[in-house]
Write a protein that holds these residues in place. Sequence first.
Motif, PDB file in Angstrom:
ATOM      1  N   ARG A  33      18.375 -47.782 -14.414  1.00  0.00           N
ATOM      2  CA  ARG A  33      18.150 -48.254 -13.038  1.00  0.00           C
ATOM      3  C   ARG A  33      17.366 -47.199 -12.253  1.00  0.00           C
ATOM      4  O   ARG A  33      16.451 -47.538 -11.514  1.00  0.00           O
ATOM      5  N   ARG A  50      13.995 -56.677 -10.170  1.00  0.00           N
ATOM      6  CA  ARG A  50      15.203 -56.794  -9.349  1.00  0.00           C
ATOM      7  C   ARG A  50      16.458 -56.608 -10.181  1.00  0.00           C
ATOM      8  O   ARG A  50      17.445 -56.059  -9.728  1.00  0.00           O
ATOM      9  N   ASN A  51      16.429 -57.126 -11.394  1.00  0.00           N
ATOM     10  CA  ASN A  51      17.582 -57.019 -12.271  1.00  0.00           C
ATOM     11  C   ASN A  51      17.079 -56.905 -13.696  1.00  0.00           C
ATOM     12  O   ASN A  51      15.940 -57.271 -13.985  1.00  0.00           O
ATOM     13  N   THR A  53      18.450 -56.423 -18.145  1.00  0.00           N
ATOM     14  CA  THR A  53      19.498 -56.331 -19.157  1.00  0.00           C
ATOM     15  C   THR A  53      18.982 -55.452 -20.279  1.00  0.00           C
ATOM     16  O   THR A  53      17.777 -55.370 -20.509  1.00  0.00           O
ATOM     17  N   LEU A  88      21.416 -62.813 -15.577  1.00  0.00           N
ATOM     18  CA  LEU A  88      20.655 -62.043 -14.587  1.00  0.00           C
ATOM     19  C   LEU A  88      20.601 -62.706 -13.219  1.00  0.00           C
ATOM     20  O   LEU A  88      20.226 -62.068 -12.242  1.00  0.00           O
TER      21      LEU A  88
END
Length: 103
Positions: A33, A50-51, A53, A88
């Motif tokens: 991150r 934004r997100n 995995t 997500l």
Amino acid sequence: PNRTLVEAVAHKHGLSDEWPALLGQGKVRAAFRRHIDAINKTLPVYARVRNFTLLADPFSQERGELTPTLKVKRRQVAESRRLDIEALYPSGSVPNETRAHAG
């Protein structure tokens, strides 16, 4: 992600889990991150991540996710990684392309 890199981050933080369990560790995810956030600062808002995995196994030709020239087959990835993609997004907000091909 690069397994060697993840294992190095885990070792730095004293984590003893084995691959792929390391991908679920908060400290490992936080390291990624921070890197993503640094890159996001250089991007326009519409292009920012934004997100994300962390996948234990990369896309492959064997699973039909890549062409012979290593281009991503989006429909196949949307099908084979449907659960990862859905995780997500908040409930009901999965992009249309993913829902349309998730059969």
